[in-house]
Design a protein around this motif. Sequence first.
Motif, mmCIF file in Angstrom:
data_model
loop_
_atom_site.group_PDB
_atom_site.id
_atom_site.type_symbol
_atom_site.label_atom_id
_atom_site.label_comp_id
_atom_site.label_asym_id
_atom_site.label_seq_id
_atom_site.Cartn_x
_atom_site.Cartn_y
_atom_site.Cartn_z
ATOM 1 N N TRP A 293 0.838 -1.209 0.000
ATOM 2 C CA TRP A 293 0.000 0.000 0.000
ATOM 3 C C TRP A 293 0.868 1.252 0.000
ATOM 4 O O TRP A 293 0.638 2.175 -0.762
ATOM 5 C CB TRP A 293 -0.912 0.017 1.215
ATOM 6 C CG TRP A 293 -2.017 -0.986 1.224
ATOM 7 C CD1 TRP A 293 -2.591 -1.589 0.138
ATOM 8 C CD2 TRP A 293 -2.686 -1.499 2.364
ATOM 9 N NE1 TRP A 293 -3.587 -2.443 0.556
ATOM 10 C CE2 TRP A 293 -3.672 -2.410 1.912
ATOM 11 C CE3 TRP A 293 -2.561 -1.289 3.742
ATOM 12 C CZ2 TRP A 293 -4.520 -3.095 2.781
ATOM 13 C CZ3 TRP A 293 -3.408 -1.964 4.600
ATOM 14 C CH2 TRP A 293 -4.366 -2.859 4.131
ATOM 15 N N ALA B 4 -1.868 7.038 -4.613
ATOM 16 C CA ALA B 4 -2.915 7.307 -3.625
ATOM 17 C C ALA B 4 -3.050 8.808 -3.376
ATOM 18 O O ALA B 4 -4.158 9.324 -3.229
ATOM 19 C CB ALA B 4 -2.604 6.584 -2.313
ATOM 20 N N CYS C 284 -7.535 5.458 -3.020
ATOM 21 C CA CYS C 284 -7.567 4.002 -3.207
ATOM 22 C C CYS C 284 -8.439 3.689 -4.418
ATOM 23 O O CYS C 284 -9.573 4.168 -4.499
ATOM 24 C CB CYS C 284 -8.140 3.334 -1.960
ATOM 25 S SG CYS C 284 -8.610 1.604 -2.213
ATOM 26 N N SER D 229 -5.239 6.522 2.708
ATOM 27 C CA SER D 229 -5.390 6.807 1.281
ATOM 28 C C SER D 229 -6.231 8.056 1.062
ATOM 29 O O SER D 229 -5.893 8.920 0.250
ATOM 30 C CB SER D 229 -6.054 5.631 0.558
ATOM 31 O OG SER D 229 -5.235 4.509 0.561
#
Length: 196
Positions: free
Chosen positions: A96, A103, A108, A167
Amino acid sequence: MTDSVNRRTAASQKRRRLTAAAAKVLHEQGVERTTLADIAREADVPVGNVYYYFKTKDELVRAALSEHSAHLDELTERLERSPDPLDRLKALVEAWVGRRDDAARHGCPTGTLAVELDKRADGDLDAEAGAVIRRLLDWVAGQFRELGLPDPDGLALTLVAGYQGMSLLANALRDPEVMTREGDRLLRWLDSLRAV
């Protein structure tokens, strides 16, 4: 190879390019701002070809959700190579954070699409987006379950909510370092669970 096989292969590749383009453009521009021409341009196909494979924008959104689901499958399959579930979860957080610039620009991919689709009055695409997020939650809960920790579903919700929050904030503030800082916090939290 026969001409028929070549045509089917070319058609399959074109559909695949359109699906990947739909996922990318919808993430970058959102559903309402995206046109079929935008997706055709990204896929490098004539706009008329889009209609051959996808009759409506909603069909393209479904294809994008399918693409997000496929990316999730690829990621979790790669993470499953690690024998330790805690290492898998930490690698998920690192993946991530590795997408922090994206992001910060767009949020996301699945989360922003789910929020946007929820605001539409028609259709059930928001539930389909939610199903992709549910698959992630279930996989994360499985890792916590394998670790033998109490309330694996709650822990999964905490981790995935942490990702969605970082995000969203990285995107709202246009600051990829939010992902870095909050990712480090999630990694420390995961390490603290091993001590429990």
